[in-house]
Design an enzyme around this catalytic site. Sequence first.
Site, PDB file in Angstrom:
ATOM      1  N   GLN A 146      11.743   8.734   6.717  1.00 34.41           N
ATOM      2  CA  GLN A 146      11.421   7.680   5.757  1.00 34.41           C
ATOM      3  C   GLN A 146      12.721   7.077   5.215  1.00 34.41           C
ATOM      4  O   GLN A 146      13.780   7.698   5.307  1.00 34.41           O
ATOM      5  CB  GLN A 146      10.632   8.250   4.567  1.00 34.41           C
ATOM      6  CG  GLN A 146       9.198   8.620   4.902  1.00 34.41           C
ATOM      7  CD  GLN A 146       8.391   9.005   3.667  1.00 34.41           C
ATOM      8  OE1 GLN A 146       8.927   9.383   2.642  1.00 34.41           O
ATOM      9  NE2 GLN A 146       7.080   8.901   3.775  1.00 34.41           N
ATOM     10  N   TRP A 152      -0.444  14.842   0.457  1.00 29.10           N
ATOM     11  CA  TRP A 152       0.691  15.288   1.281  1.00 29.10           C
ATOM     12  C   TRP A 152       0.465  16.730   1.717  1.00 29.10           C
ATOM     13  O   TRP A 152       0.638  17.666   0.916  1.00 29.10           O
ATOM     14  CB  TRP A 152       2.002  15.170   0.486  1.00 29.10           C
ATOM     15  CG  TRP A 152       2.330  13.738   0.181  1.00 29.10           C
ATOM     16  CD1 TRP A 152       2.948  12.858   1.019  1.00 29.10           C
ATOM     17  CD2 TRP A 152       2.047  13.018  -1.022  1.00 29.10           C
ATOM     18  NE1 TRP A 152       3.055  11.635   0.415  1.00 29.10           N
ATOM     19  CE2 TRP A 152       2.509  11.690  -0.834  1.00 29.10           C
ATOM     20  CE3 TRP A 152       1.425  13.343  -2.227  1.00 29.10           C
ATOM     21  CZ2 TRP A 152       2.386  10.709  -1.809  1.00 29.10           C
ATOM     22  CZ3 TRP A 152       1.301  12.361  -3.207  1.00 29.10           C
ATOM     23  CH2 TRP A 152       1.784  11.078  -2.988  1.00 29.10           C
ATOM     24  N   ARG A 193       5.258  16.933   7.385  1.00 27.19           N
ATOM     25  CA  ARG A 193       3.868  17.018   6.898  1.00 27.19           C
ATOM     26  C   ARG A 193       3.060  17.933   7.801  1.00 27.19           C
ATOM     27  O   ARG A 193       3.102  17.804   9.028  1.00 27.19           O
ATOM     28  CB  ARG A 193       3.222  15.633   6.894  1.00 27.19           C
ATOM     29  CG  ARG A 193       3.957  14.699   5.975  1.00 27.19           C
ATOM     30  CD  ARG A 193       3.083  13.902   5.074  1.00 27.19           C
ATOM     31  NE  ARG A 193       3.958  13.031   4.285  1.00 27.19           N
ATOM     32  CZ  ARG A 193       3.677  11.789   3.954  1.00 27.19           C
ATOM     33  NH1 ARG A 193       2.524  11.264   4.311  1.00 27.19           N
ATOM     34  NH2 ARG A 193       4.523  11.083   3.239  1.00 27.19           N
ATOM     35  N   ALA A 224       9.734   1.008  -6.618  1.00 27.19           N
ATOM     36  CA  ALA A 224      10.121   2.023  -5.631  1.00 27.19           C
ATOM     37  C   ALA A 224       9.288   1.787  -4.382  1.00 27.19           C
ATOM     38  O   ALA A 224       8.187   1.235  -4.451  1.00 27.19           O
ATOM     39  CB  ALA A 224       9.864   3.424  -6.168  1.00 27.19           C
ATOM     40  N   HIS A 265       8.083  13.780   1.444  1.00 25.24           N
ATOM     41  CA  HIS A 265       8.510  12.380   1.379  1.00 25.24           C
ATOM     42  C   HIS A 265       9.931  12.323   0.810  1.00 25.24           C
ATOM     43  O   HIS A 265      10.468  13.353   0.377  1.00 25.24           O
ATOM     44  CB  HIS A 265       7.540  11.515   0.561  1.00 25.24           C
ATOM     45  CG  HIS A 265       7.159  12.072  -0.789  1.00 25.24           C
ATOM     46  ND1 HIS A 265       6.302  11.449  -1.647  1.00 25.24           N
ATOM     47  CD2 HIS A 265       7.531  13.210  -1.436  1.00 25.24           C
ATOM     48  CE1 HIS A 265       6.156  12.163  -2.746  1.00 25.24           C
ATOM     49  NE2 HIS A 265       6.894  13.237  -2.639  1.00 25.24           N
ATOM     50  N   VAL A 320       3.601   5.604  -9.247  1.00 27.57           N
ATOM     51  CA  VAL A 320       3.775   4.158  -9.470  1.00 27.57           C
ATOM     52  C   VAL A 320       2.539   3.580 -10.146  1.00 27.57           C
ATOM     53  O   VAL A 320       1.440   4.126 -10.045  1.00 27.57           O
ATOM     54  CB  VAL A 320       4.021   3.393  -8.137  1.00 27.57           C
ATOM     55  CG1 VAL A 320       5.399   3.661  -7.593  1.00 27.57           C
ATOM     56  CG2 VAL A 320       2.944   3.697  -7.108  1.00 27.57           C
TER      57      VAL A 320
HETATM   58  C1  FA5 Z   1       4.710   8.219   0.616  1.00 26.27           C
HETATM   59  O1  FA5 Z   1       5.224   9.107   1.268  1.00 26.27           O
HETATM   60  C2  FA5 Z   1       5.282   7.743  -0.682  1.00 26.27           C
HETATM   61  N1  FA5 Z   1       6.319   8.640  -1.088  1.00 26.27           N
HETATM   62  C3  FA5 Z   1       5.799   6.333  -0.533  1.00 26.27           C
HETATM   63  C4  FA5 Z   1       6.116   5.687  -1.844  1.00 26.27           C
HETATM   64  C5  FA5 Z   1       7.423   5.696  -2.299  1.00 26.27           C
HETATM   65  C6  FA5 Z   1       5.116   5.072  -2.578  1.00 26.27           C
HETATM   66  C7  FA5 Z   1       7.740   5.108  -3.521  1.00 26.27           C
HETATM   67  C8  FA5 Z   1       5.414   4.482  -3.793  1.00 26.27           C
HETATM   68  C9  FA5 Z   1       6.714   4.491  -4.245  1.00 26.27           C
HETATM   69  P1  FA5 Z   1       2.920   7.641   2.431  1.00 26.27           P
HETATM   70  O2  FA5 Z   1       2.379   8.984   2.571  1.00 26.27           O
HETATM   71  O3  FA5 Z   1       1.947   6.516   2.549  1.00 26.27           O
HETATM   72  O4  FA5 Z   1       3.670   7.472   1.083  1.00 26.27           O
HETATM   73  O5  FA5 Z   1       4.058   7.431   3.534  1.00 26.27           O
HETATM   74  C10 FA5 Z   1       4.912   6.310   3.529  1.00 26.27           C
HETATM   75  C11 FA5 Z   1       5.100   5.783   4.939  1.00 26.27           C
HETATM   76  O6  FA5 Z   1       5.537   6.821   5.800  1.00 26.27           O
HETATM   77  C12 FA5 Z   1       3.814   5.282   5.579  1.00 26.27           C
HETATM   78  O7  FA5 Z   1       3.577   3.933   5.210  1.00 26.27           O
HETATM   79  C13 FA5 Z   1       4.110   5.410   7.034  1.00 26.27           C
HETATM   80  O8  FA5 Z   1       4.891   4.316   7.480  1.00 26.27           O
HETATM   81  C14 FA5 Z   1       4.956   6.650   7.082  1.00 26.27           C
HETATM   82  N2  FA5 Z   1       4.123   7.817   7.417  1.00 26.27           N
HETATM   83  C15 FA5 Z   1       3.280   8.505   6.618  1.00 26.27           C
HETATM   84  N3  FA5 Z   1       2.729   9.533   7.261  1.00 26.27           N
HETATM   85  C16 FA5 Z   1       3.248   9.530   8.506  1.00 26.27           C
HETATM   86  C17 FA5 Z   1       3.099  10.369   9.662  1.00 26.27           C
HETATM   87  N4  FA5 Z   1       2.329  11.447   9.653  1.00 26.27           N
HETATM   88  N5  FA5 Z   1       3.787  10.051  10.779  1.00 26.27           N
HETATM   89  C18 FA5 Z   1       4.614   8.982  10.771  1.00 26.27           C
HETATM   90  N6  FA5 Z   1       4.804   8.168   9.737  1.00 26.27           N
HETATM   91  C19 FA5 Z   1       4.128   8.423   8.609  1.00 26.27           C
END
Ligand code: FA5
Length: 344
Positions: free
Chosen positions: A216, A152, A202, A312, A176, A259
């Site tokens: 999110q 992140w 981000r 989660a 997140h 997780v």
């Molecule tokens: C997370 O942010 C974790 N907190 C999710 C999680 C929650 C995992 C609970 C396990 C348990 P990630 O970085 O993959 O994960 O982001 C989650 C979702 O946010 C992605 O699948 C995507 O749909 C969206 N996302 C991530 N980065 C971006 C971005 N830069 N722009 C738009 N959507 C994004």
Amino acid sequence: MKLEDIKKSFAKDLSAANDAKALEEIRVKYLGRKDGGLTKILRSLKDLSAAQKKKVGPAANALRDNIEKELKRKLGQLLNINNQLQEGFDVTLPGKKIGVGHLHILTQMENEIRDIFSRLNFSAVEGPEVETEHYNFDALNIPPDHPARDMWDTFWVQSTRRTKTEDVEGKLLRTHTSPVQIRFMESHQPPFQIIVPGRVFRYEATDASHEINFHQVEGLMVGPNVTLANFKYIIETFFKQLFGPEIGIRFRPSYFPFVEPGLEVDIKLSSDQTKLMASRKSEWLEVMGAGMVHPNVFKSVGYDPKKVQGFAFGLGVERLAMIKYKIDDIRLFHSGDLRFINQF
Ligand code: FA5
């Protein structure tokens, strides 16, 4: 000519005049030096008896003043109409409609997500956008200097941050919605099932499917017997309600420090989303990270991991809107371009 006749004839000429030239001719006819009717009368006043002068004089002067006034008024009227015609002013056109605003496509999408989860008995809670390092990382089993923090890219709002040698807590824009899991569990006891819609940030390069500021929806279900099978049922039901029963869903093993086991969920893009598919070279778009809550996370909020378990997830709202409304580029959502916004 009598004054009364002059008055009548002037009124007739005036109403027939429809340009400045005609008005000038009328002025010459009634007030001109030569043989204008009124001028003649005014000139002949000197030959009248004192009694006649007293009667005719003021009436003739009043008529002259009135003629001058009427000529001026009519000229003003004609010029005004001409100006309006030159500007293309059409008094018969209907007025402009005042536009009525509507909810942004992302708000509509978030409301739809909230509705589906509310029918599945999830309550919605919220948390702060400016977070502490503790909630965004430490309590989620991501210790300082752990390489997983690189997953992140973070906007720090306070330059100090915790390192191995310095114990100062940093502040950041949450990367997140997962920190709200911790905040909620600190003040509630299982069983429960919640969602957390919110804005996240981000510090990363943008492209057709990545933004620096996006939304999110976190999900968290904890109880004595919650399993991955419950997660699969809830998530499949959610996506089928959102996109229809035919939607392609893929569960893929993945890693998140908070997780175990961890997974990611992909949705199959339709063939219409050619630009997005070309830029990604895959017909699957990742929409969600998920998994079974790690025992260390339960320990950080004072739960006994031997007595409770749960799942989660965190989904990307923009990504779901892109699939649902066949939008090729995530950057359009925050572009402020009304041609885009007014389509939804
Ligand atoms: C997370 O942010 C974790 N907190 C999710 C999680 C929650 C995992 C609970 C396990 C348990 P990630 O970085 O993959 O994960 O982001 C989650 C979702 O946010 C992605 O699948 C995507 O749909 C969206 N996302 C991530 N980065 C971006 C971005 N830069 N722009 C738009 N959507 C994004």
